[in-house]
Design an enzyme around this catalytic site. Structure first.
Site, PDB file in Angstrom:
ATOM      1  N   ASN A 213       0.894  -1.635  -0.118  1.00  0.00           N
ATOM      2  CA  ASN A 213      -0.516   0.028   0.145  1.00  0.00           C
ATOM      3  C   ASN A 213       0.898   1.407  -0.188  1.00  0.00           C
ATOM      4  O   ASN A 213       0.642   2.070  -0.843  1.00  0.00           O
ATOM      5  CB  ASN A 213      -1.239   0.058   1.246  1.00  0.00           C
ATOM      6  CG  ASN A 213      -2.203  -0.703   0.570  1.00  0.00           C
ATOM      7  OD1 ASN A 213      -2.250  -1.413  -0.047  1.00  0.00           O
ATOM      8  ND2 ASN A 213      -3.144  -0.924   1.890  1.00  0.00           N
ATOM      9  N   HIS A 216       2.105   1.486  -3.809  1.00  0.00           N
ATOM     10  CA  HIS A 216       0.798   1.837  -4.321  1.00  0.00           C
ATOM     11  C   HIS A 216       1.148   3.969  -4.187  1.00  0.00           C
ATOM     12  O   HIS A 216       0.746   4.338  -5.114  1.00  0.00           O
ATOM     13  CB  HIS A 216      -0.353   1.421  -3.726  1.00  0.00           C
ATOM     14  CG  HIS A 216      -0.872   0.052  -4.390  1.00  0.00           C
ATOM     15  ND1 HIS A 216      -1.005  -0.946  -3.976  1.00  0.00           N
ATOM     16  CD2 HIS A 216       0.448  -0.985  -4.961  1.00  0.00           C
ATOM     17  CE1 HIS A 216      -0.733  -1.982  -4.031  1.00  0.00           C
ATOM     18  NE2 HIS A 216       0.505  -2.447  -5.030  1.00  0.00           N
ATOM     19  N   TYR A 256      16.299  -1.510  -7.831  1.00  0.00           N
ATOM     20  CA  TYR A 256      16.864  -0.131  -6.837  1.00  0.00           C
ATOM     21  C   TYR A 256      15.132  -0.793  -6.415  1.00  0.00           C
ATOM     22  O   TYR A 256      15.157   0.213  -5.428  1.00  0.00           O
ATOM     23  CB  TYR A 256      15.816   0.991  -7.792  1.00  0.00           C
ATOM     24  CG  TYR A 256      17.149   1.393  -8.814  1.00  0.00           C
ATOM     25  CD1 TYR A 256      18.586   1.817  -8.301  1.00  0.00           C
ATOM     26  CD2 TYR A 256      16.673   1.342 -10.179  1.00  0.00           C
ATOM     27  CE1 TYR A 256      19.379   2.200  -9.412  1.00  0.00           C
ATOM     28  CE2 TYR A 256      17.129   1.555 -11.403  1.00  0.00           C
ATOM     29  CZ  TYR A 256      18.751   2.288 -10.500  1.00  0.00           C
ATOM     30  OH  TYR A 256      19.812   3.277 -11.501  1.00  0.00           O
ATOM     31  N   CYS A 267      24.741  10.928 -11.559  1.00  0.00           N
ATOM     32  CA  CYS A 267      23.758  10.659 -11.796  1.00  0.00           C
ATOM     33  C   CYS A 267      22.637  11.509 -11.116  1.00  0.00           C
ATOM     34  O   CYS A 267      21.587  12.466 -10.671  1.00  0.00           O
ATOM     35  CB  CYS A 267      23.278   9.902 -12.864  1.00  0.00           C
ATOM     36  SG  CYS A 267      24.331  10.370 -14.304  1.00  0.00           S
TER      37      CYS A 267
END
Ligand SMILES: NC(=O)c1ccc[n+]([C@@H]2O[C@H](COP(=O)([O-])OP(=O)(O)OC[C@H]3O[C@@H](n4cnc5c(N)ncnc54)[C@H](O)[C@@H]3O)[C@@H](O)[C@H]2O)c1
Length: 437
Positions: A213, A216, A256, A267
């Site tokens: 959750n 999301h 990641y 970067c």
């Protein structure tokens, strides 16, 4: 199978209807007389596609009924799925009072039952709730010990309101947390669903729901912040995200997503700063993107705190570049950690194979000698020298070829692992601390 479902809200009603549709005999339990009455007259307690017809057919076929009597439902079933609400309290903490009440009631009802019974918590709860609060309540009120006539599991629900019946039959995964690795009858009721079945520890299953959750929510906010920047820059945000989502190697992938140390390199920090600066000039607030670098810095601070807690003043740092396999030191969080350690008076030595080579040959030679001479001078010629020096060894980055040199010296060391090095975990150093595990 005979199944009781406690809580006839969104989750409970969908579970009750779908399990009855699949041929199980289901009894729904809820103290709300209106909801019980609705089900017994063949009507759904919630508005969702298809659920009305499913409940109507299940009740007509006598596979589904509802009651407010916990003891009746427990006596007539072998498995109870607990789907009661866990709303927020005013301070944000989870209110588990409905869960505590229902476990007390189930426990009391189980006192009068000799056949084994499986209680499965489906409500969303903070890790530890089932093991530390609900199992003791069930044990206390039933007089049974978990594993002896009483089995307890945790099975998070992943359905989304609006598409809940579709989601029930097409879940992304089925996660069952259970004590030990005993298979339970629960996995059988999901046998025909087209999803991977994952059996794990209860606490892990509880946490998976929060990880899901949170992610999301992060996705929504991320897409909105990128969208808001795109709009100001006259770029079509939907085209950007359409292309973004086609990258299933680095973007929508496990990459990641391993807890560990801070990011760095030439970067990511630079590009986030540039994006934030541009947002600022556009008077755009992007709080989630703005929180990335501070959060990243906290991870360096977390490593420093672990070293301080470790006690030893003699520190060996394995790895210096921003990730394994490169000599690039630009914005390496390990350089930052080294500087903090030097600043706090630690006796630091460093080994990084790639940086050592770069010191002699690479494009970074000048930077190493002139940009960070205070760190360059701490570099060891080999791992053995590093190990001989270190009271505490920090694994900053790791490649398999380090293992040969490490394996003999690691047993007596304190290790602070920033990368989750399986070789070292298996070897079992004297003291082992993982940064996020
Ligand atoms: N709604 C969702 O989309 C969704 C999705 C996944 C997980 N969840 C989680 O599932 C749980 C249930 O959510 P919901 O939306 O179905 O809740 P809800 O509030 O719609 O329903 C909870 C029901 O539990 C009943 N209840 C309370 N005490 C009871 C007791 N002692 N015995 C029997 N029933 C009792 C209430 O009367 C109510 O009908 C929550 O933990 C929620 O976080 C919800």
């Amino acid at each position: 199978m005979n199944i009781s479902i406690f809580g006839l809200g969104y989750v409970g009603t969908v579970c009750a209807g779908c399990l009855a549709k699949d041929g199980h005999k289901v009894i729904g339990v809820d103290p709300n007389a209106h909801k019980v009455n609705l089900i017994n007259t063949g009507a759904s307690t919630i508005i969702e596609d298809d659920i009305g017809d499913i409940i109507k057919a299940a009740v007509a076929g006598k596979r589904l009924s509802a009651t407010d009597s916990c003891s009746d439902a427990i006596a007539k079933t072998d498995i109870s799925l607990v789907c009661v609400g866990t709303p927020s309290q005013p301070n944000g903490d989870l209110d588990i009072s409905q869960l505590k009440r229902v476990c007390t009631q189930i426990g009391r009802a189980l006192q009068r039952k000799s056949a084994p019974h499986l209680v499965v918590i489906r409500s969303t709860v903070i890790p530890g709730t089932t093991d530390d609060i609900l199992v003791p309540l069930l044990e206390k009120h039933s007089g049974k010990k978990c594993g002896h006539g009483l089995l307890v599991g945790y099975n998070p629900e992943f359905l989304r309101e609006g598409t809940s019946v579709y989601d029930y039959y097409n879940p992304p995964k089925i996660v069952i947390g259970q004590m030990g690795a005993r298979p339970t009858s629960l996995s059988k009721i999901y046998r025909d669903l087209p999803a991977p079945l994952i059996i794990t520890e209860i606490r892990t299953a509880e946490m998976v729901k929060y990880a899901d959750n949170s992610f999301h929510a992060v996705k929504v906010v991320f897409a909105n912040e990128i969208g808001n920047i795109c709009k100001q820059l006259k770029v079509d945000s939907h085209e950007v995200m359409r292309i973004f989502c086609q990258d299933t190697k680095l973007n929508l992938s496990p990459y990641y997503l391993r807890p560990g140390f801070a990011f760095g390199g030439s970067c990511l920090p630079k590009d986030i700063r540039a994006m934030l600066y541009r947002a600022k000039t556009l008077d755009l607030s992007v709080p989630m993107l703005a929180s990335i670098l501070p959060s990243n810095e906290l991870q360096v601070k977390a490593a420093l705190d672990m070293v301080e807690a470790g006690g030893s003043k003699k520190i060996g740092l394995l790895g210096l570049s921003f990730k394994a396999g490169t000599d690039d030191l630009r914005e390496s969080p390990l350089v930052k950690l080294s500087e903090f350690l030097i600043g706090r008076g630690y006796d630091l030595k460093i080994y990084d194979e790639n940086v050592s080579l770069a010191k002699i040959f690479g494009a970074n030679k000048q930077y190493i000698e002139e940009g960070i001479p205070h760190i360059s001078s701490l570099m060891c010629p080999d791992i053995q020298t590093l190990l001989a020096h270190a009271g505490t060894l920090i694994i900053g980055n790791y490649t398999k070829k380090y293992w040969k040199a490490l394996k003999d010296g690691i047993a007596k060391k304190t290790v602070i692992d920033l990368v989750r090095c399986n070789d070292i975990m298996k070897a079992g150093p004297a003291r082992y601390y993982g940064i996020a595990w």
